[in-house]
Design a protein around this motif. Structure first.
Motif, PDB file in Angstrom:
ATOM      1  N   SER A  88       0.815  -1.215   0.000  1.00 20.48           N
ATOM      2  CA  SER A  88       0.000   0.000   0.000  1.00 20.48           C
ATOM      3  C   SER A  88       0.853   1.271   0.000  1.00 20.48           C
ATOM      4  CB  SER A  88      -0.920   0.009   1.223  1.00 20.48           C
ATOM      5  OG  SER A  88      -0.166   0.057   2.422  1.00 20.48           O
ATOM      6  N   ARG A  89       2.147   1.125   0.233  1.00 26.83           N
ATOM      7  CA  ARG A  89       3.038   2.291   0.258  1.00 26.83           C
ATOM      8  C   ARG A  89       3.610   2.510  -1.142  1.00 26.83           C
ATOM      9  NH1 ARG A  89       6.257   0.585   3.890  1.00 26.83           N
ATOM     10  NH2 ARG A  89       7.974  -0.060   2.558  1.00 26.83           N
ATOM     11  N   GLN A  90       3.052   3.463  -1.854  1.00 21.85           N
ATOM     12  CA  GLN A  90       3.438   3.683  -3.245  1.00 21.85           C
ATOM     13  C   GLN A  90       4.687   4.553  -3.364  1.00 21.85           C
ATOM     14  OE1 GLN A  90       0.126   5.108  -5.639  1.00 21.85           O
ATOM     15  NE2 GLN A  90      -0.170   3.021  -6.344  1.00 21.85           N
ATOM     16  N   THR A  91       5.484   4.213  -4.349  1.00 23.12           N
ATOM     17  CA  THR A  91       6.629   5.028  -4.729  1.00 23.12           C
ATOM     18  C   THR A  91       6.290   5.751  -6.028  1.00 23.12           C
ATOM     19  OG1 THR A  91       8.231   3.524  -3.710  1.00 23.12           O
ATOM     20  CG2 THR A  91       9.057   4.991  -5.426  1.00 23.12           C
ATOM     21  N   VAL A  92       6.457   7.061  -6.053  1.00 23.15           N
ATOM     22  CA  VAL A  92       6.188   7.843  -7.255  1.00 23.15           C
ATOM     23  C   VAL A  92       7.513   8.166  -7.935  1.00 23.15           C
ATOM     24  CG1 VAL A  92       5.175   9.943  -8.197  1.00 23.15           C
ATOM     25  CG2 VAL A  92       4.120   8.824  -6.209  1.00 23.15           C
ATOM     26  N   ILE A  93       7.641   7.776  -9.194  1.00 21.19           N
ATOM     27  CA  ILE A  93       8.848   8.049  -9.982  1.00 21.19           C
ATOM     28  C   ILE A  93       8.481   9.052 -11.071  1.00 21.19           C
ATOM     29  CG2 ILE A  93      10.631   7.073 -11.457  1.00 21.19           C
ATOM     30  CD1 ILE A  93      10.257   4.423 -10.011  1.00 21.19           C
ATOM     31  N   LYS A  94       9.160  10.195 -11.065  1.00 19.01           N
ATOM     32  CA  LYS A  94       8.866  11.272 -12.014  1.00 19.01           C
ATOM     33  C   LYS A  94       9.965  11.332 -13.071  1.00 19.01           C
ATOM     34  CE  LYS A  94       6.364  14.015  -8.591  1.00 19.01           C
ATOM     35  NZ  LYS A  94       6.227  15.331  -7.925  1.00 19.01           N
ATOM     36  N   LYS A 140      12.750  17.972  -8.544  1.00 20.99           N
ATOM     37  CA  LYS A 140      11.355  17.774  -8.932  1.00 20.99           C
ATOM     38  C   LYS A 140      11.177  16.604  -9.879  1.00 20.99           C
ATOM     39  CE  LYS A 140      10.231  22.670  -8.355  1.00 20.99           C
ATOM     40  NZ  LYS A 140       9.747  23.908  -9.021  1.00 20.99           N
ATOM     41  N   LEU A 141      12.285  16.037 -10.354  1.00 23.08           N
ATOM     42  CA  LEU A 141      12.264  14.857 -11.211  1.00 23.08           C
ATOM     43  C   LEU A 141      13.251  13.833 -10.669  1.00 23.08           C
ATOM     44  CD1 LEU A 141      12.319  16.386 -14.826  1.00 23.08           C
ATOM     45  CD2 LEU A 141      10.360  15.369 -13.675  1.00 23.08           C
ATOM     46  N   ASP A 142      12.980  12.577 -10.948  1.00 26.03           N
ATOM     47  CA  ASP A 142      13.927  11.513 -10.603  1.00 26.03           C
ATOM     48  C   ASP A 142      14.850  11.193 -11.768  1.00 26.03           C
ATOM     49  OD1 ASP A 142      12.885  10.766  -7.898  1.00 26.03           O
ATOM     50  OD2 ASP A 142      11.066  10.388  -9.067  1.00 26.03           O
ATOM     51  N   MET A 143      14.330  11.315 -12.982  1.00 27.54           N
ATOM     52  CA  MET A 143      15.113  11.020 -14.178  1.00 27.54           C
ATOM     53  C   MET A 143      14.672  11.967 -15.283  1.00 27.54           C
ATOM     54  SD  MET A 143      14.664   6.856 -14.073  1.00 27.54           S
ATOM     55  CE  MET A 143      16.150   6.493 -15.009  1.00 27.54           C
ATOM     56  N   PRO A 261      20.318  10.289 -10.875  1.00 30.60           N
ATOM     57  CA  PRO A 261      21.254  10.486  -9.763  1.00 30.60           C
ATOM     58  C   PRO A 261      22.327   9.404  -9.704  1.00 30.60           C
ATOM     59  CG  PRO A 261      18.986  10.711  -9.026  1.00 30.60           C
ATOM     60  CD  PRO A 261      18.924  10.160 -10.409  1.00 30.60           C
ATOM     61  N   GLU A 262      23.504   9.789  -9.211  1.00 32.53           N
ATOM     62  CA  GLU A 262      24.564   8.798  -9.029  1.00 32.53           C
ATOM     63  C   GLU A 262      24.185   7.803  -7.933  1.00 32.53           C
ATOM     64  OE1 GLU A 262      28.125  10.935  -8.183  1.00 32.53           O
ATOM     65  OE2 GLU A 262      28.508  11.440 -10.282  1.00 32.53           O
ATOM     66  N   LYS A 263      23.464   8.270  -6.911  1.00 33.39           N
ATOM     67  CA  LYS A 263      23.035   7.415  -5.813  1.00 33.39           C
ATOM     68  C   LYS A 263      21.532   7.575  -5.618  1.00 33.39           C
ATOM     69  CE  LYS A 263      27.449   7.687  -3.351  1.00 33.39           C
ATOM     70  NZ  LYS A 263      28.116   8.048  -2.068  1.00 33.39           N
ATOM     71  N   TRP A 264      20.877   6.430  -5.402  1.00 27.61           N
ATOM     72  CA  TRP A 264      19.437   6.433  -5.176  1.00 27.61           C
ATOM     73  C   TRP A 264      19.156   6.193  -3.702  1.00 27.61           C
ATOM     74  CZ3 TRP A 264      16.075   7.663  -8.995  1.00 27.61           C
ATOM     75  CH2 TRP A 264      16.554   7.593 -10.316  1.00 27.61           C
ATOM     76  N   GLU A 265      18.298   7.028  -3.133  1.00 28.92           N
ATOM     77  CA  GLU A 265      17.932   6.854  -1.729  1.00 28.92           C
ATOM     78  C   GLU A 265      16.830   5.810  -1.560  1.00 28.92           C
ATOM     79  OE1 GLU A 265      16.933  10.562  -0.008  1.00 28.92           O
ATOM     80  OE2 GLU A 265      18.907  11.465  -0.356  1.00 28.92           O
ATOM     81  N   GLU A 266      15.962   5.667  -2.561  1.00 31.32           N
ATOM     82  CA  GLU A 266      14.852   4.718  -2.471  1.00 31.32           C
ATOM     83  C   GLU A 266      15.141   3.491  -3.326  1.00 31.32           C
ATOM     84  OE1 GLU A 266      10.797   6.015  -2.711  1.00 31.32           O
ATOM     85  OE2 GLU A 266      11.370   8.097  -2.354  1.00 31.32           O
TER      86      GLU A 266
END
Length: 289
Positions: A88-94, A140-143, A261-266
């Protein structure tokens, strides 16, 4: 590991000191409870009830088995709760970029990915390369998929393909230019007003075009060139080469990059990025056989 259904039947039989009561609580038949308990005794290898009767209490092995069943069922309950909470815990990728980049390289991949990962949601955000780069820097964006730009600090990139900035004309307009070469400098030129790369490579320090018309996006440029007596400056990846004539090439073979990003937190974002990179490498970077 012992079957959880068998352990549950045994625990209920012990708790209610009755196979019949356990069957009623679990909505089984009494013969099913008896069968489960018999299977458990066979798996353990020792009798579980004194004199084989549930109402006479548990043997020492029966007590150990009951404690095991109780802990196993509690642990399984916690496991189910964690699975439910995680799902139920959604991850939003922008993901940002020009509309045609998103359509060509991303849409089908995120649709297929989300089928297998319903806890991941995607936002695809249209914008110029400059807008996409600014959104990346602002978090404001992930990729982002960006044409001919420097990769900012703390980001890395994958060069997906290359495109050139070109001056194009329709087939009809090109025929008229062949008849009168001076017409090329007189015709209006459609340019995406948000594309700073065009300013950098085409308009800066030049008086090449007498009439520049700024429009919104490459699609409007291509549509205008097709229907009107004018020229257009676009990337060579946004039109069918058979339908237009390239009159001039500016920044030849500029890289189109996926920036991330070079490193991902999630973890979910990292896993998707790895999946997307693998597919892009397969689609665009694998030489044809």
């Amino acid at each position: 590991m012992l079957n959880l259904k068998i352990l549950r039947s045994y625990k209920y039989a012990v708790d209610y000191s009755s196979f019949k009561a356990a069957a009623e609580k679990l909505m089984y038949s009494q013969s099913t409870i008896s069968k489960h308990v018999a299977e458990l005794e066979q798996a353990v290898g020792f009798p579980l009830f004194n004199e084989g009767k549930v109402q006479y209490g548990l043997t020492e092995i029966g007590e150990l088995t009951y404690n095991y069943a109780q802990h196993a069922l509690i642990a399984y309950g916690h496991f189910k709760e964690q699975v439910k909470a995680t799902a139920s815990r959604q991850t939003v990728i922008k993901i940002g970029g020009l509309e045609r980049y998103l359509a060509e390289m991303v849409v089908t991949k995120v649709v297929n990915y989300q089928i297998d990962h319903p806890q991941v949601r995607f936002d695809l955000i249209h914008g110029t390369s400059d807008e996409t780069l600014e959104r990346l820097r602002a978090g404001k964006l992930d990729m982002g998929i960006i044409a001919d730009r420097m990769v900012p600090a703390d980001f890395t990139s994958l060069a997906i393909k290359r495109e050139s900035l070109v001056l194009i004309a329709s087939c009809q307009t090109y025929e008229k230019i062949l008849q009168d070469a001076s017409l090329m400098k007189k015709l209006p030129v459609l340019i995406d007003r948000k594309a700073s790369v065009i300013f950098e490579y085409v308009l800066k320090d030049t008086n090449e075009f007498a009439q520049v018309i700024h429009v919104e996006g490459d699609l409007m440029v291509v549509t205008g060139v097709e229907s009107q007596m004018c020229l257009g400056v676009v990337s060579d990846g946004c039109f069918n080469p058979n339908d237009y004539h390239v009159l001039k090439i500016y920044n030849e073979a500029a890289p189109i990059r996926l920036i991330y990003p070079e490193k991902w937190e999630e973890k979910n974002k990292k896993l998707f990025a790895e999946s997307l990179i693998r597919q892009l490498q397969q689609d665009f970077l694998t030489p044809p056989q």
